[in-house]
Motif scaffolding. Structure first.
Motif: not given
Ligand code: SF4
Length: 224
Positions: A200-209
């Protein structure tokens, strides 16, 4: 029935679904954990492409999204199904329908009609919400591509458990997301949702990127 967009054949007739971080290995005749993806002789199908269970023109703040096109309406859709098993789910009647009732109810409303209805009701966006959009990815992607071509934006209201491959496929057409961050403890995700915190944390970061507008909802759950 529509063939799934993201999966791979592993061996014999077993496939691996690549949509969410469960990455289910599914033998022929079986379904993944979400119960809306079925392997039939080494071909993975979505069972919900033609199963719209909810649609409404809502204020975007109801998603909740507060800083992306505020004051506009969002045409909001869902099919049954979810890849989490949250003990506190408020929409369990539709999110867990395939598992609890062993049936998948819904109307066949194609992407063209969804986009037309969004435009006719004066909405600025289409939100994929109420259940988990990752598990109805094919319908969401086809609708999002069409919606973008008509000047609409697309919003995911999601638990954030999708894979990077899933985001890479949809991100040019995904403009905003609200990610439900249900807790900040892996133990909580395992016990209460049958999932893990890390993806979930990885997705949040990926979305931001990827330049997707992200808002995060944190839950206050009485008793947990
Ligand atoms: S969407 Fe997730 S839970 Fe459903 S089959 Fe694919 S990997 Fe499994």
């Amino acid at each position: 029935m529509k063939e799934a967009y993201l999966y791979e054949r592993v061996k014999d007739e077993t496939v691996r679904c690549l949509l969410c971080s469960h990455r289910c290995l599914i033998r022929s005749g079986d379904r993944g954990m979400c119960n809306v993806r079925e392997n039939r002789a080494a071909t993975l199908f979505t069972l919900v492409y033609d199963k719209i269970i909810a649609r409404n023109a809502d204020p975007i703040e109801k998603k909740p999204i507060y800083h992306f096109l505020p004051g506009t309406r969002s045409y909001s859709i869902a099919t049954p199904g979810c890849n989490f098993k949250c003990t506190f789910c408020q929409n369990a009647d539709i999110s867990q329908m395939p598992s609890d009732l062993k049936e998948i109810l819904g109307e066949p409303i194609p992407p063209e009609q969804i986009v037309q209805d969004a435009l006719a009701t004066g909405c600025a966006t289409i939100s994929y919400t109420y259940t988990e959009p990752t598990v109805y990815f094919e319908l969401a992607l086809d609708t999002a591509v069409l919606a973008t071509s008509k000047g609409l934006k697309n919003v995911f209201v999601t638990n954030g458990y999708m894979t990077r491959e899933c985001l890479e496929r949809i991100h040019p057409h995904l403009h905003a997301a609200n990610v439900d961050l249900k807790a900040f403890r892996d133990e909580f995700y395992k016990k209460q949702c049958r999932a893990k915190l890390g993806p979930v944390l990885e997705s949040i970061q990926t979305m931001k990127e990827m330049g997707i507008w992200v808002e995060v909802t944190t839950l206050l759950i009485p008793g947990l």
